[in-house]
Design a protein around this motif. Structure first.
Motif, PDB file in Angstrom:
ATOM      1  N   LYS A   3       0.842  -1.186   0.000  1.00 54.54           N
ATOM      2  CA  LYS A   3       0.000   0.000   0.000  1.00 54.54           C
ATOM      3  C   LYS A   3       0.880   1.240   0.000  1.00 54.54           C
ATOM      4  N   LEU A   4       0.315   2.335  -0.454  1.00 60.13           N
ATOM      5  CA  LEU A   4       0.996   3.626  -0.451  1.00 60.13           C
ATOM      6  C   LEU A   4       0.026   4.638   0.143  1.00 60.13           C
ATOM      7  N   ALA A   5       0.401   5.202   1.290  1.00 61.96           N
ATOM      8  CA  ALA A   5      -0.489   6.124   1.987  1.00 61.96           C
ATOM      9  C   ALA A   5      -0.170   7.573   1.617  1.00 61.96           C
ATOM     10  N   CYS A   6      -1.201   8.308   1.306  1.00 61.25           N
ATOM     11  CA  CYS A   6      -1.091   9.743   1.046  1.00 61.25           C
ATOM     12  C   CYS A   6      -1.230  10.465   2.393  1.00 61.25           C
ATOM     13  N   PRO A   7      -0.585  11.612   2.560  1.00 66.79           N
ATOM     14  CA  PRO A   7      -0.739  12.365   3.811  1.00 66.79           C
ATOM     15  C   PRO A   7      -2.190  12.732   4.139  1.00 66.79           C
ATOM     16  N   CYS A   8      -3.072  12.800   3.140  1.00 65.48           N
ATOM     17  CA  CYS A   8      -4.478  13.140   3.402  1.00 65.48           C
ATOM     18  C   CYS A   8      -5.261  11.971   3.985  1.00 65.48           C
TER      19      CYS A   8
END
Length: 99
Positions: A3-8
């Motif tokens: 997974k790749l998490a965005c700061p939002c």
């Protein structure tokens, strides 16, 4: 599951292939990429220890090193960019999120 998490808070699911990201190649690398792609395809089904298979494997590795990955967050519009395979993602926010 990668997974790749965005700061939002949005999380990109990277487990599916293909996924929602982009694969890019620098313009100056395109001719070399095409040559490696041909070597990769020509030897893909060759016997394990054959020269064609070795060239195919080398072509696949070279292609992977030449590509860069981009993901755009559908929630906030940030771009997450992995310039090389040896580094993490750089995150860029939009200057004017309302545009």
């Amino acid at each position: 599951m990668p997974k790749l998490a965005c700061p939002c808070g949005f999380v990109h699911d990277l487990s599916g292939i293909p996924d929602e990201g982009w694969v890019a190649i620098r313009d100056k690398d395109m001719e070399d990429y095409i040559q490696h792609e041909r070597a990769y395809a020509d030897g893909f089904n060759a016997p394990e220890e054959s020269e064609e298979r070795k060239a195919s494997d080398a072509g696949g590795r070279a292609m992977a090193q030449m590509t860069t990955l981009f993901y755009e967050c559908p929630k906030c519009g940030r771009i997450m960019w992995r310039k090389t395979r040896d580094e993490g993602f750089r995150i860029y926010a939009r200057e004017n999120p309302k545009a």
